[in-house]
Scaffold this active site. Structure first.
Site, PDB file in Angstrom:
ATOM      1  N   LEU A  17       0.745  -1.233   0.042  1.00  0.00           N
ATOM      2  CA  LEU A  17       0.048  -0.049  -0.067  1.00  0.00           C
ATOM      3  C   LEU A  17       0.880   1.387  -0.058  1.00  0.00           C
ATOM      4  O   LEU A  17       0.625   2.102  -0.718  1.00  0.00           O
ATOM      5  CB  LEU A  17      -0.897   0.119   1.241  1.00  0.00           C
ATOM      6  CG  LEU A  17      -1.823   1.257   1.271  1.00  0.00           C
ATOM      7  CD1 LEU A  17      -2.925   1.481   0.176  1.00  0.00           C
ATOM      8  CD2 LEU A  17      -2.692   1.104   2.649  1.00  0.00           C
ATOM      9  N   LYS A 111      -2.285  11.924  17.448  1.00  0.00           N
ATOM     10  CA  LYS A 111      -2.013  10.631  17.931  1.00  0.00           C
ATOM     11  C   LYS A 111      -3.512   9.959  18.273  1.00  0.00           C
ATOM     12  O   LYS A 111      -4.186  10.516  18.730  1.00  0.00           O
ATOM     13  CB  LYS A 111      -1.101  10.576  18.807  1.00  0.00           C
ATOM     14  CG  LYS A 111       0.387  10.910  18.669  1.00  0.00           C
ATOM     15  CD  LYS A 111       1.261   9.818  18.896  1.00  0.00           C
ATOM     16  CE  LYS A 111       2.627  10.742  18.440  1.00  0.00           C
ATOM     17  NZ  LYS A 111       3.612   9.642  18.006  1.00  0.00           N
ATOM     18  N   ILE A 430      18.778  21.226  16.791  1.00  0.00           N
ATOM     19  CA  ILE A 430      18.016  19.977  17.838  1.00  0.00           C
ATOM     20  C   ILE A 430      18.894  18.774  17.569  1.00  0.00           C
ATOM     21  O   ILE A 430      18.629  17.787  18.229  1.00  0.00           O
ATOM     22  CB  ILE A 430      16.680  19.952  17.445  1.00  0.00           C
ATOM     23  CG1 ILE A 430      15.927  21.247  17.460  1.00  0.00           C
ATOM     24  CG2 ILE A 430      16.016  18.918  18.273  1.00  0.00           C
ATOM     25  CD1 ILE A 430      15.914  21.709  18.763  1.00  0.00           C
ATOM     26  N   CYS A 515       5.612   4.414   7.745  1.00  0.00           N
ATOM     27  CA  CYS A 515       5.575   3.211   8.494  1.00  0.00           C
ATOM     28  C   CYS A 515       6.723   3.450   9.586  1.00  0.00           C
ATOM     29  O   CYS A 515       7.738   3.876   9.205  1.00  0.00           O
ATOM     30  CB  CYS A 515       5.542   1.748   7.843  1.00  0.00           C
ATOM     31  SG  CYS A 515       4.282   1.656   6.537  1.00  0.00           S
ATOM     32  N   TRP A 560       8.522   3.967  22.219  1.00  0.00           N
ATOM     33  CA  TRP A 560       8.397   3.708  20.574  1.00  0.00           C
ATOM     34  C   TRP A 560       9.129   2.181  20.407  1.00  0.00           C
ATOM     35  O   TRP A 560       9.204   2.006  19.228  1.00  0.00           O
ATOM     36  CB  TRP A 560       9.283   4.985  19.998  1.00  0.00           C
ATOM     37  CG  TRP A 560       8.772   6.138  19.956  1.00  0.00           C
ATOM     38  CD1 TRP A 560       7.311   6.389  19.857  1.00  0.00           C
ATOM     39  CD2 TRP A 560       9.183   7.170  19.211  1.00  0.00           C
ATOM     40  NE1 TRP A 560       6.991   7.441  19.701  1.00  0.00           N
ATOM     41  CE2 TRP A 560       8.129   8.268  19.394  1.00  0.00           C
ATOM     42  CE3 TRP A 560      10.256   7.671  18.832  1.00  0.00           C
ATOM     43  CZ2 TRP A 560       8.307   9.674  18.931  1.00  0.00           C
ATOM     44  CZ3 TRP A 560      10.655   9.194  18.626  1.00  0.00           C
ATOM     45  CH2 TRP A 560       9.463  10.157  18.523  1.00  0.00           C
ATOM     46  N   CYS A 642       8.830  17.201  20.912  1.00  0.00           N
ATOM     47  CA  CYS A 642       8.507  17.735  19.479  1.00  0.00           C
ATOM     48  C   CYS A 642       7.111  18.169  19.634  1.00  0.00           C
ATOM     49  O   CYS A 642       6.157  17.865  18.680  1.00  0.00           O
ATOM     50  CB  CYS A 642       8.401  16.382  18.773  1.00  0.00           C
ATOM     51  SG  CYS A 642      10.023  15.900  18.281  1.00  0.00           S
ATOM     52  N   HIS A 693       8.903  21.571   9.402  1.00  0.00           N
ATOM     53  CA  HIS A 693       8.389  20.547   8.424  1.00  0.00           C
ATOM     54  C   HIS A 693       8.108  21.098   7.052  1.00  0.00           C
ATOM     55  O   HIS A 693       7.574  20.305   6.081  1.00  0.00           O
ATOM     56  CB  HIS A 693       6.988  20.427   9.029  1.00  0.00           C
ATOM     57  CG  HIS A 693       6.917  19.906  10.563  1.00  0.00           C
ATOM     58  ND1 HIS A 693       7.202  20.721  11.642  1.00  0.00           N
ATOM     59  CD2 HIS A 693       7.025  18.611  11.227  1.00  0.00           C
ATOM     60  CE1 HIS A 693       7.280  20.068  12.805  1.00  0.00           C
ATOM     61  NE2 HIS A 693       7.260  18.587  12.331  1.00  0.00           N
TER      62      HIS A 693
HETATM   63  N1  GLN Z   1      17.919  14.999  17.934  1.00  0.00           N
HETATM   64  C1  GLN Z   1      16.833  14.514  17.000  1.00  0.00           C
HETATM   65  C2  GLN Z   1      17.012  15.057  15.617  1.00  0.00           C
HETATM   66  O1  GLN Z   1      17.392  16.430  15.607  1.00  0.00           O
HETATM   67  C3  GLN Z   1      15.546  14.919  17.568  1.00  0.00           C
HETATM   68  C4  GLN Z   1      14.496  14.353  16.896  1.00  0.00           C
HETATM   69  C5  GLN Z   1      13.084  14.156  17.755  1.00  0.00           C
HETATM   70  O2  GLN Z   1      13.011  14.594  18.768  1.00  0.00           O
HETATM   71  N2  GLN Z   1      12.086  13.565  17.008  1.00  0.00           N
HETATM   72  O3  GLN Z   1      16.657  14.527  14.784  1.00  0.00           O
HETATM   73 ZN    ZN Z   2      11.319  17.071  17.843  1.00  0.00          ZN
END
Ligand code: GLN
Ligand code: ZN
Length: 764
Positions: A17, A111, A430, A515, A560, A642, A693
């Site tokens: 899919l 979610k 980050i 996925c 996760w 996040c 994003h």
């Molecule tokens: N350190 C991770 C990154 O920069 C953090 C990603 C996350 O928290 N989803 O990709």
């Molecule tokens: Zn994040």
């Protein structure tokens, strides 16, 4: 006794899919080709259920993107902005994914209860007209019947749908209740002659129900019931206990009540006491959320308890929830050693377990089945791979003192090594930098054995050099190495920790065609060797700026993964925390003075019931603290989350006592900082100043505006400047441009703030 599942995974054993969708979206295939893939998958899944001995075949559980979106489409609840989005299917995908060219944003995604699956959030607007807009599920039911299956259509229930939506422009969702219910009635009436059972999911009954929903529930369901003539309505609840909502379920007029006994068995006795004769019971004894083999003896004991009370004629045996949340077929796992294989069951195997349970209840082959199953479970329990004396001893000897840094934050702040090198409003990122095609291709060649380790690692080092050089040139203050060695962060650590298994094909739908492959956490967790130190040390050797060490936190690794069911979650989490703690200390020993421990998934582990939230947050926060508290005052600990909704959990975020927390906030225009101000959050915060994003490059003034908005709420001395999240999904050109603008904006506001404070001192 009927046997059934609440739903089957959609993506296909080979992720057919996913591929079909992505090809259709790219224009590489036609709509008939896409629907053919969908039809083939549905049919295959019905066959799997039938072959496993299930008496009903779930219909309508399949979806080309998301079942909540399917329901939105059935009800015609299309937000205005999608009115011109073309054919039905184009509009459907446009609602899911937006249309960048036409500047139409997608519907919001969030979610699904406490799972890692995302659904599209229904929107209620004042002028919305709810009306029946397709008959997809009726046609599917007809098709399944024509193919010789006994179909059981599955619909998301009206009350859950209404509760999950969001009100916009002052709309009141409950004004749409009647219209929504009448569409359901119409659909139910058309399906009723085609099937014995219609399953209507109301998982919201396992959460705290808003007052309006409580009032609406019984009258709405009574109406559904009047349309179901000839067919039975199964009220499906899952992800928890009904608690105070049990009365609603019993008064709903449903013909059957499904309980997720795999998740919550405590309520069974009470329910058996008061279940009216008119209601059958669907016992969800096979867990739809994990990958462990069912304890058939235990399930049979439950089923027999039910049988004693209500008799087999009134019973159904089932999965606890939809199997959407587990991988498809264990037989497709090639690299799996026989020992681990003997412990697990994926969706196909779970269907068989349910079939076997029904057979045994009907008197078939009890001895053999139970003997084999008990042997498999005993082997798992006694395996040296699940129990490690040293790990248990360490976990048991955790002291209160190990959960706290040596000094409180204000003292640490003064002593911090990083601080001495940092300006006001320091800039950082980050963690991840773009994962280029070159990195991806090197990784897959390395995995296939077509690239040797030395060459692979040299490619990664080259990438680290480029990332460091760019940060040098752009003038960032705290550097990162860019994480080129990681694809999925949890998988990266899972591969290196003992007690984890990484599957080859254990894919689970996250949303649409996306996925994830959660690691399987089967045994006591230990860290045989440092996991990140070489990379970070190398990166630090290239610069005099502080290099931030990057780790994933224990709660996120836990949330996760598929977690073992033979040890309490807090205990498992504590073991992971101890492994992370050792890594943190090794980084510190290697001369790294800034260490970030990401807890992206801390909030999503929150229980569905508010009254259970504090207990979870307490152990989750303790585990985070355990993982970071070994370091000296001079070492600065960061964390990253996040999301942008903190409201009720700010006090727990503060309790984590990270020196710095970075959060997502650019899209909310810093509004979320209010929660931190109101709480008087004491430590440092890096509210994301641009959205990662999208590839859009924010202007300097735009970022400066957000920084000024942040400075207005949080004292500049405690603010950091960073993007919303990691940059791994971005390309280099926009990453470079955006970060340069970010640094320029930080400098601009820095001057303004410093200018203002000089002004102040002159006036004094
Ligand atoms: N350190 C991770 C990154 O920069 C953090 C990603 C996350 O928290 N989803 O990709
Ligand atoms: Zn994040």
């Amino acid at each position: 006794m009927e046997a059934h599942i609440l739903g089957f995974p959609r993506i296909g054993a080979d992720r057919e899919l996913k591929r079909a969708l992505e090809s259709y979206w790219k224009g590489g295939s036609s709509l008939p080709m896409l629907t053919a893939v969908g039809d083939a998958l549905k049919e295959r899944h019905w066959h799997i259920q039938k072959e496993a001995g299930l008496s009903l075949a779930a219909v309508g559980d399949f979806s080309f993107y998301d079942h909540v979106l399917d329901t939105i489409a059935m009800l015609g609840m299309t937000p205005r902005r999608f009115a011109d989005s073309g054919s039905d299917m184009d509009r459907y995908f446009c609602m899911a994914r937006g249309d960048a060219d036409a500047n139409v944003p997608a519907m919001e995604m969030t979610k699904w209860f406490d799972t890692n699956y995302h659904y599209l959030v229904p929107e209620f607007t004042p002028d919305m007209v709810v009306r029946r807009s397709n008959n997809g599920i009726v046609e599917e039911t007809r098709r399944a019947r024509a193919l010789g299956f006994s179909p059981k259509p599955v619909l998301l229930g009206p009350i859950t749908l209404l509760c999950l939506g969001r009100e916009r422009e002052g709309a009141d969702r409950w004004r749409y209740l009647d219209a929504v219910v009448s569409v359901y009635c119409e659909v139910i009436a058309e399906m009723a002659p085609l099937c014995d059972w219609i399953q209507i999911d109301e998982p919201i009954l396992c959460a705290d129900l808003p007052g309006a929903a409580r009032e609406a529930f019984v009258p709405a369901w009574r109406k559904l019931k009047t349309s179901a003539a000839g067919s039975r309505l199964l009220l499906a609840t899952y992800f928890g206990a009904l608690g105070e909502n049990l009365a609603l379920a019993l008064e709903s007029g449903c013909d059957g009540l499904h309980l997720d006994l795999a998740r919550e068995k405590n309520q069974l006795n009470e329910i058996l006491e008061i279940l009216p004769d008119t209601i059958r019971l669907s016992a969800g004894v096979v867990n739809g959320r994990n990958i462990w083999k069912n304890d058939l003896g235990e399930s049979l004991a439950i089923l027999e308890r039910i049988e004693k009370r209500i008799g087999t004629e009134r019973m159904l045996v089932a999965s606890g929830c939809s199997l959407l949340h587990v991988p498809i077929d264990l037989d497709l796992e090639t690299g799996l050693d026989p020992e681990l294989r003997g412990w697990m069951a994926f969706a196909v195997q779970k269907c068989r377990e349910i079939g076997v349970l029904r057979d045994v209840m009907e008197g078939k082959d009890r001895e053999n089945v139970l003997r084999e199953n008990a042997a498999a479970l005993a082997a798992r329990r006694s395996s040296p791979r699940v129990f490690r004396e040293d790990v248990r001893r360490c976990a048991a000897s955790v002291t209160e003192a190990m959960l706290s840094r040596r000094s409180p934050y204000p003292v640490r702040r003064e002593r911090g090594k990083a601080k001495q090198m940092l300006p006001m409003l320091p800039t950082t990122t980050i963690g991840s930098f773009p994962q280029t095609d070159a990195i991806r291709s090197a990784r897959s060649r390395f995995a296939q054995g077509r690239l040797d380790r030395v060459s692979y690692e040299e490619i990664l080092r080259e990438e680290i050099r480029a990332v460091v050089a760019f940060q040098e040139e752009a003038g960032l203050d705290v550097f990162v190495h860019g994480e080129p060695e990681r694809t999925d962060m949890v998988e990266y650590f899972g591969r290196q920790l003992e007690g984890f298994h990484i599957t080859g094909n254990g894919w689970v739908q996250s949303y649409g065609s996306r996925c994830v492959k959660p690691p399987v956490l089967f045994g006591d967790v230990a860290r045989p060797a440092p996991m990140t130190v070489d990379w970070i040390r190398y990166a630090q050797s290239l610069t005099r700026r502080p290099m931030k060490g990057m780790l994933t936190g224990p709660v996120t690794i836990l949330n996760w993964s598929f977690v073992r069911d033979d040890l309490e979650r807090p205990e498992v989490c504590r073991q992971i925390a101890l492994a992370v703690r050792d890594e943190v200390l090794d980084l510190e020993r290697a001369g790294i003075h800034v260490i970030q421990i990401d807890e992206a998934a801390l909030r999503e582990g929150l229980p569905l019931r508010r009254r259970e939230a504090d207990a979870y947050l307490r152990w989750a926060v303790d585990c985070f603290r355990l993982s970071v508290s070994g370091v000296a005052d001079e070492t600065q600990i960061h964390t990253h989350m996040c999301y942008s909704e903190f409201g009720s959990i700010v006090r727990w975020i503060a309790a984590m006592d990270a020196d710095v927390i970075s959060i997502e906030s650019s899209r909310s225009g810093m509004r979320l900082l209010e929660a931190f101000r109101e709480f008087e959050y004491p430590n440092e915060i890096g509210p994301g100043v641009y959205d990662i994003h999208s590839p859009r490059v924010p202007e300097v003034e735009e970022i400066a505006g957000l920084i000024r908005a942040a400075v207005a709420v949080i004292p500049a001395e405690r603010l950091w400047i960073n993007p919303d999240c990691g940059l791994k999904t971005r390309g280099w050109p926009e990453t470079k441009a955006s970060l340069r603008n970010m640094v320029a904006a930080a400098r601009l506001v820095r001057l303004e703030v410093e200018g203002a404070s000089e002004e102040d001192s002159r006036q004094v």
